[in-house]
Design a protein around this motif. Structure first.
Motif, PDB file in Angstrom:
ATOM      1  N   ALA A  12     -39.554 -91.616  50.152  1.00 41.72           N
ATOM      2  CA  ALA A  12     -39.122 -92.919  50.676  1.00 41.72           C
ATOM      3  C   ALA A  12     -39.953 -93.292  51.900  1.00 41.72           C
ATOM      4  O   ALA A  12     -40.387 -94.445  52.033  1.00 41.72           O
ATOM      5  N   THR A  13     -40.178 -92.333  52.770  1.00 39.72           N
ATOM      6  CA  THR A  13     -40.996 -92.587  53.960  1.00 39.72           C
ATOM      7  C   THR A  13     -42.415 -92.971  53.571  1.00 39.72           C
ATOM      8  O   THR A  13     -42.985 -93.924  54.130  1.00 39.72           O
ATOM      9  N   GLU A  14     -42.984 -92.252  52.616  1.00 42.00           N
ATOM     10  CA  GLU A  14     -44.340 -92.571  52.161  1.00 42.00           C
ATOM     11  C   GLU A  14     -44.396 -93.952  51.516  1.00 42.00           C
ATOM     12  O   GLU A  14     -45.395 -94.673  51.663  1.00 42.00           O
ATOM     13  N   THR A  15     -43.334 -94.347  50.846  1.00 42.00           N
ATOM     14  CA  THR A  15     -43.272 -95.684  50.246  1.00 42.00           C
ATOM     15  C   THR A  15     -43.253 -96.755  51.334  1.00 42.00           C
ATOM     16  O   THR A  15     -43.958 -97.770  51.231  1.00 42.00           O
ATOM     17  N   VAL A  16     -42.471 -96.530  52.371  1.00 39.91           N
ATOM     18  CA  VAL A  16     -42.410 -97.478  53.490  1.00 39.91           C
ATOM     19  C   VAL A  16     -43.780 -97.605  54.154  1.00 39.91           C
ATOM     20  O   VAL A  16     -44.248 -98.719  54.440  1.00 39.91           O
ATOM     21  N   ILE A  17     -44.426 -96.487  54.395  1.00 40.08           N
ATOM     22  CA  ILE A  17     -45.747 -96.513  55.035  1.00 40.08           C
ATOM     23  C   ILE A  17     -46.736 -97.268  54.165  1.00 40.08           C
ATOM     24  O   ILE A  17     -47.506 -98.101  54.666  1.00 40.08           O
ATOM     25  N   ALA A  18     -46.715 -97.026  52.872  1.00 34.60           N
ATOM     26  CA  ALA A  18     -47.624 -97.735  51.963  1.00 34.60           C
ATOM     27  C   ALA A  18     -47.331 -99.231  51.955  1.00 34.60           C
ATOM     28  O   ALA A  18     -48.255-100.046  51.892  1.00 34.60           O
ATOM     29  N   ALA A  19     -46.060 -99.599  52.044  1.00 40.55           N
ATOM     30  CA  ALA A  19     -45.698-101.017  52.049  1.00 40.55           C
ATOM     31  C   ALA A  19     -46.199-101.714  53.308  1.00 40.55           C
ATOM     32  O   ALA A  19     -46.616-102.868  53.258  1.00 40.55           O
ATOM     33  N   VAL A  20     -46.156-101.014  54.413  1.00 34.83           N
ATOM     34  CA  VAL A  20     -46.518-101.621  55.697  1.00 34.83           C
ATOM     35  C   VAL A  20     -48.025-101.601  55.930  1.00 34.83           C
ATOM     36  O   VAL A  20     -48.589-102.586  56.411  1.00 34.83           O
ATOM     37  N   SER A  21     -48.681-100.511  55.575  1.00 36.73           N
ATOM     38  CA  SER A  21     -50.088-100.398  55.964  1.00 36.73           C
ATOM     39  C   SER A  21     -51.028-100.005  54.834  1.00 36.73           C
ATOM     40  O   SER A  21     -52.212 -99.822  55.069  1.00 36.73           O
ATOM     41  N   GLY A  22     -50.526 -99.896  53.619  1.00 37.53           N
ATOM     42  CA  GLY A  22     -51.376 -99.489  52.514  1.00 37.53           C
ATOM     43  C   GLY A  22     -51.686-100.634  51.576  1.00 37.53           C
ATOM     44  O   GLY A  22     -51.256-101.772  51.779  1.00 37.53           O
ATOM     45  N   SER A  23     -52.417-100.307  50.542  1.00 35.24           N
ATOM     46  CA  SER A  23     -52.748-101.291  49.516  1.00 35.24           C
ATOM     47  C   SER A  23     -51.601-101.375  48.511  1.00 35.24           C
ATOM     48  O   SER A  23     -50.699-100.532  48.501  1.00 35.24           O
ATOM     49  N   ASN A  24     -51.646-102.379  47.676  1.00 34.95           N
ATOM     50  CA  ASN A  24     -50.647-102.490  46.613  1.00 34.95           C
ATOM     51  C   ASN A  24     -50.715-101.294  45.674  1.00 34.95           C
ATOM     52  O   ASN A  24     -49.677-100.828  45.197  1.00 34.95           O
ATOM     53  N   GLU A  25     -51.917-100.776  45.428  1.00 34.01           N
ATOM     54  CA  GLU A  25     -52.058 -99.608  44.568  1.00 34.01           C
ATOM     55  C   GLU A  25     -51.376 -98.394  45.185  1.00 34.01           C
ATOM     56  O   GLU A  25     -50.720 -97.615  44.482  1.00 34.01           O
ATOM     57  N   GLU A  26     -51.511 -98.218  46.497  1.00 35.20           N
ATOM     58  CA  GLU A  26     -50.821 -97.116  47.176  1.00 35.20           C
ATOM     59  C   GLU A  26     -49.312 -97.295  47.091  1.00 35.20           C
ATOM     60  O   GLU A  26     -48.583 -96.333  46.837  1.00 35.20           O
ATOM     61  N   LEU A  27     -48.850 -98.507  47.283  1.00 38.62           N
ATOM     62  CA  LEU A  27     -47.417 -98.790  47.186  1.00 38.62           C
ATOM     63  C   LEU A  27     -46.895 -98.485  45.787  1.00 38.62           C
ATOM     64  O   LEU A  27     -45.836 -97.866  45.628  1.00 38.62           O
TER      65      LEU A  27
END
Length: 104
Positions: free
Chosen positions: A43-58
């Protein structure tokens, strides 16, 4: 049968496999607290990807989160149908109304 239903069946089948050959079995061998911890990490990694990652990371992190959540549900004996039933029950309610009903 949709993707989540197939995944639920696969997780259930692999629960009893050897932890040496199945990631699902390995998680289950460590118990619910470890599975829950893994859900929190994802869940934390998902939040980080949503805030600062690409759509592919999300997308990748969201898939990891859903997978680990389904492993947790299976370990607790909660089916996807139970969760979908709860979502169906909430359909048509505003989020504020639904949240208020839980505190009554």
């Amino acid at each position: 049968m949709n993707t989540l239903e197939r995944l639920e069946q696969t997780i259930a089948a692999r629960r009893a496999a050897s932890p040496e050959t199945s990631y699902v079995a390995k998680l289950n061998a460590k118990g619910v607290p470890k599975i829950a911890q893994k859900v929190g990490e994802e869940a934390t990694e998902t939040v980080i990807a949503a805030v600062s990652g690409s759509n592919e990371e999300l997308i990748g992190e969201a898939a990891d989160l859903l997978f680990h959540l389904m492993v947790l549900l299976d370990a607790k004996g909660v089916s996807l149908d139970h969760v979908l039933g709860e979502l169906d029950r909430r359909e048509g309610l505003s989020g504020l109304e639904e949240k208020a009903s839980r505190s009554e």
